[in-house]
Motif scaffolding. Structure first.
Motif, PDB file in Angstrom:
ATOM      1  N   SER A   9      57.862  44.958  58.077  1.00  0.00           N
ATOM      2  CA  SER A   9      58.348  45.522  59.343  1.00  0.00           C
ATOM      3  C   SER A   9      58.884  46.929  59.139  1.00  0.00           C
ATOM      4  O   SER A   9      58.634  47.822  59.953  1.00  0.00           O
ATOM      5  N   ALA A  10      59.634  47.136  58.076  1.00  0.00           N
ATOM      6  CA  ALA A  10      60.179  48.466  57.802  1.00  0.00           C
ATOM      7  C   ALA A  10      59.069  49.484  57.576  1.00  0.00           C
ATOM      8  O   ALA A  10      59.146  50.621  58.062  1.00  0.00           O
ATOM      9  N   ILE A  11      58.031  49.078  56.879  1.00  0.00           N
ATOM     10  CA  ILE A  11      56.902  49.985  56.636  1.00  0.00           C
ATOM     11  C   ILE A  11      56.183  50.301  57.947  1.00  0.00           C
ATOM     12  O   ILE A  11      55.817  51.450  58.201  1.00  0.00           O
ATOM     13  N   ALA A  12      56.008  49.285  58.807  1.00  0.00           N
ATOM     14  CA  ALA A  12      55.349  49.502  60.095  1.00  0.00           C
ATOM     15  C   ALA A  12      56.156  50.453  60.976  1.00  0.00           C
ATOM     16  O   ALA A  12      55.601  51.351  61.619  1.00  0.00           O
ATOM     17  N   VAL A  13      57.462  50.269  60.996  1.00  0.00           N
ATOM     18  CA  VAL A  13      58.323  51.142  61.801  1.00  0.00           C
ATOM     19  C   VAL A  13      58.312  52.562  61.241  1.00  0.00           C
ATOM     20  O   VAL A  13      58.261  53.539  61.994  1.00  0.00           O
ATOM     21  N   ALA A  14      58.353  52.695  59.921  1.00  0.00           N
ATOM     22  CA  ALA A  14      58.332  54.024  59.307  1.00  0.00           C
ATOM     23  C   ALA A  14      57.010  54.736  59.596  1.00  0.00           C
ATOM     24  O   ALA A  14      57.002  55.943  59.880  1.00  0.00           O
ATOM     25  N   ASN A  15      55.914  54.007  59.546  1.00  0.00           N
ATOM     26  CA  ASN A  15      54.619  54.614  59.868  1.00  0.00           C
ATOM     27  C   ASN A  15      54.575  55.055  61.323  1.00  0.00           C
ATOM     28  O   ASN A  15      54.058  56.126  61.641  1.00  0.00           O
ATOM     29  N   GLN A  16      55.109  54.206  62.205  1.00  0.00           N
ATOM     30  CA  GLN A  16      55.128  54.548  63.619  1.00  0.00           C
ATOM     31  C   GLN A  16      56.022  55.759  63.865  1.00  0.00           C
ATOM     32  O   GLN A  16      55.691  56.635  64.644  1.00  0.00           O
ATOM     33  N   ALA A  17      57.162  55.811  63.191  1.00  0.00           N
ATOM     34  CA  ALA A  17      58.061  56.955  63.345  1.00  0.00           C
ATOM     35  C   ALA A  17      57.410  58.225  62.824  1.00  0.00           C
ATOM     36  O   ALA A  17      57.603  59.310  63.388  1.00  0.00           O
ATOM     37  N   GLY A  18      56.645  58.097  61.764  1.00  0.00           N
ATOM     38  CA  GLY A  18      55.933  59.257  61.227  1.00  0.00           C
ATOM     39  C   GLY A  18      54.929  59.822  62.210  1.00  0.00           C
ATOM     40  O   GLY A  18      54.667  61.018  62.242  1.00  0.00           O
ATOM     41  N   GLU A  19      54.356  58.948  63.055  1.00  0.00           N
ATOM     42  CA  GLU A  19      53.424  59.408  64.076  1.00  0.00           C
ATOM     43  C   GLU A  19      54.158  59.843  65.339  1.00  0.00           C
ATOM     44  O   GLU A  19      53.659  60.673  66.094  1.00  0.00           O
ATOM     45  N   THR A  20      55.321  59.328  65.597  1.00  0.00           N
ATOM     46  CA  THR A  20      56.046  59.601  66.827  1.00  0.00           C
ATOM     47  C   THR A  20      56.753  60.945  66.781  1.00  0.00           C
ATOM     48  O   THR A  20      56.768  61.681  67.770  1.00  0.00           O
ATOM     49  N   ILE A  21      57.355  61.281  65.662  1.00  0.00           N
ATOM     50  CA  ILE A  21      58.133  62.517  65.568  1.00  0.00           C
ATOM     51  C   ILE A  21      57.284  63.756  65.874  1.00  0.00           C
ATOM     52  O   ILE A  21      57.700  64.600  66.674  1.00  0.00           O
ATOM     53  N   PRO A  22      56.069  63.914  65.324  1.00  0.00           N
ATOM     54  CA  PRO A  22      55.267  65.085  65.699  1.00  0.00           C
ATOM     55  C   PRO A  22      54.911  65.103  67.198  1.00  0.00           C
ATOM     56  O   PRO A  22      54.853  66.168  67.811  1.00  0.00           O
ATOM     57  N   THR A  23      54.712  63.934  67.778  1.00  0.00           N
ATOM     58  CA  THR A  23      54.407  63.874  69.207  1.00  0.00           C
ATOM     59  C   THR A  23      55.591  64.342  70.035  1.00  0.00           C
ATOM     60  O   THR A  23      55.437  65.109  70.993  1.00  0.00           O
ATOM     61  N   VAL A  24      56.792  63.910  69.677  1.00  0.00           N
ATOM     62  CA  VAL A  24      57.990  64.334  70.394  1.00  0.00           C
ATOM     63  C   VAL A  24      58.204  65.835  70.228  1.00  0.00           C
ATOM     64  O   VAL A  24      58.549  66.545  71.188  1.00  0.00           O
ATOM     65  N   VAL A  25      57.994  66.342  69.033  1.00  0.00           N
ATOM     66  CA  VAL A  25      58.135  67.780  68.799  1.00  0.00           C
ATOM     67  C   VAL A  25      57.128  68.550  69.643  1.00  0.00           C
ATOM     68  O   VAL A  25      57.443  69.604  70.224  1.00  0.00           O
ATOM     69  N   GLU A  26      55.921  68.048  69.763  1.00  0.00           N
ATOM     70  CA  GLU A  26      54.901  68.693  70.595  1.00  0.00           C
ATOM     71  C   GLU A  26      55.325  68.704  72.060  1.00  0.00           C
ATOM     72  O   GLU A  26      55.165  69.707  72.763  1.00  0.00           O
ATOM     73  N   TRP A  27      55.873  67.591  72.549  1.00  0.00           N
ATOM     74  CA  TRP A  27      56.342  67.512  73.943  1.00  0.00           C
ATOM     75  C   TRP A  27      57.470  68.506  74.188  1.00  0.00           C
ATOM     76  O   TRP A  27      57.516  69.164  75.224  1.00  0.00           O
ATOM     77  N   VAL A  28      58.396  68.603  73.232  1.00  0.00           N
ATOM     78  CA  VAL A  28      59.501  69.563  73.366  1.00  0.00           C
ATOM     79  C   VAL A  28      58.944  70.985  73.394  1.00  0.00           C
ATOM     80  O   VAL A  28      59.396  71.831  74.188  1.00  0.00           O
ATOM     81  N   GLY A  29      57.979  71.283  72.588  1.00  0.00           N
ATOM     82  CA  GLY A  29      57.353  72.619  72.598  1.00  0.00           C
ATOM     83  C   GLY A  29      56.679  72.916  73.917  1.00  0.00           C
ATOM     84  O   GLY A  29      56.807  74.028  74.449  1.00  0.00           O
ATOM     85  N   ARG A  30      55.993  71.943  74.477  1.00  0.00           N
ATOM     86  CA  ARG A  30      55.369  72.132  75.789  1.00  0.00           C
ATOM     87  C   ARG A  30      56.414  72.347  76.876  1.00  0.00           C
ATOM     88  O   ARG A  30      56.244  73.176  77.762  1.00  0.00           O
ATOM     89  N   LEU A  31      57.500  71.579  76.778  1.00  0.00           N
ATOM     90  CA  LEU A  31      58.570  71.720  77.761  1.00  0.00           C
ATOM     91  C   LEU A  31      59.213  73.096  77.659  1.00  0.00           C
ATOM     92  O   LEU A  31      59.532  73.725  78.674  1.00  0.00           O
ATOM     93  N   GLN A  32      59.383  73.607  76.454  1.00  0.00           N
ATOM     94  CA  GLN A  32      59.958  74.938  76.271  1.00  0.00           C
ATOM     95  C   GLN A  32      59.046  76.016  76.842  1.00  0.00           C
ATOM     96  O   GLN A  32      59.505  77.033  77.353  1.00  0.00           O
TER      97      GLN A  32
END
Length: 127
Positions: free
Chosen positions: A100-123
């Motif tokens: 479970s920890a590995i699955a969550v870490a993998n998902q977080a690794g994919e989520t953080i760049p997406t959130v950063v991209e959304w913040v960049g678009r919002l800016q």
């Protein structure tokens, strides 16, 4: 036909009891924790099939070690099989947490760049 020494029977009894205790005290809470985490984070892809296969296979291995004690006539070998069964049960009882920890870490690794991209678009949209 020789009878088995008492140490063999004690090893078998101890192995069975401790394996059942590990299942009750370690596996059940771990499964509860993993299921609650899966319910709280429905977008995370938990490897449920792999977890089930590993736990069932590990407990089958533990049962095999305990069944092997029925063929053994030496106390030391019986205790080795008993300890091996308990170790197998402990390892596969903790495995769902690691998976479970590995699955969550993998998902977080994919989520953080997406959130950063959304913040960049919002800016870019804001003056």
């Amino acid at each position: 036909m020789r009878h088995r020494p008492r140490s063999v029977w004690f090893a078998l009894g101890t192995g069975v009891i401790v394996t059942v205790i590990v299942a009750a005290v370690v596996l059940v809470p771990v499964i509860g924790l993993v299921t609650s985490a899966a319910a709280a984070a429905p977008l995370v892809d938990f490897p449920v099939g792999g977890m089930i296969a590993t736990v069932v296979g590990g407990y089958a291995l533990a049962a095999g070690f305990l069944a092997l004690i029925l063929r053994i006539r030496r106390g030391a070998a019986a205790w080795i099989c008993s300890v091996a069964a308990v170790i197998a049960a402990v390892i596969v009882s903790i495995y769902p947490l690691a998976a479970s920890a590995i699955a969550v870490a993998n998902q977080a690794g994919e989520t953080i760049p997406t959130v950063v991209e959304w913040v960049g678009r919002l800016q870019q949209l804001l003056p």
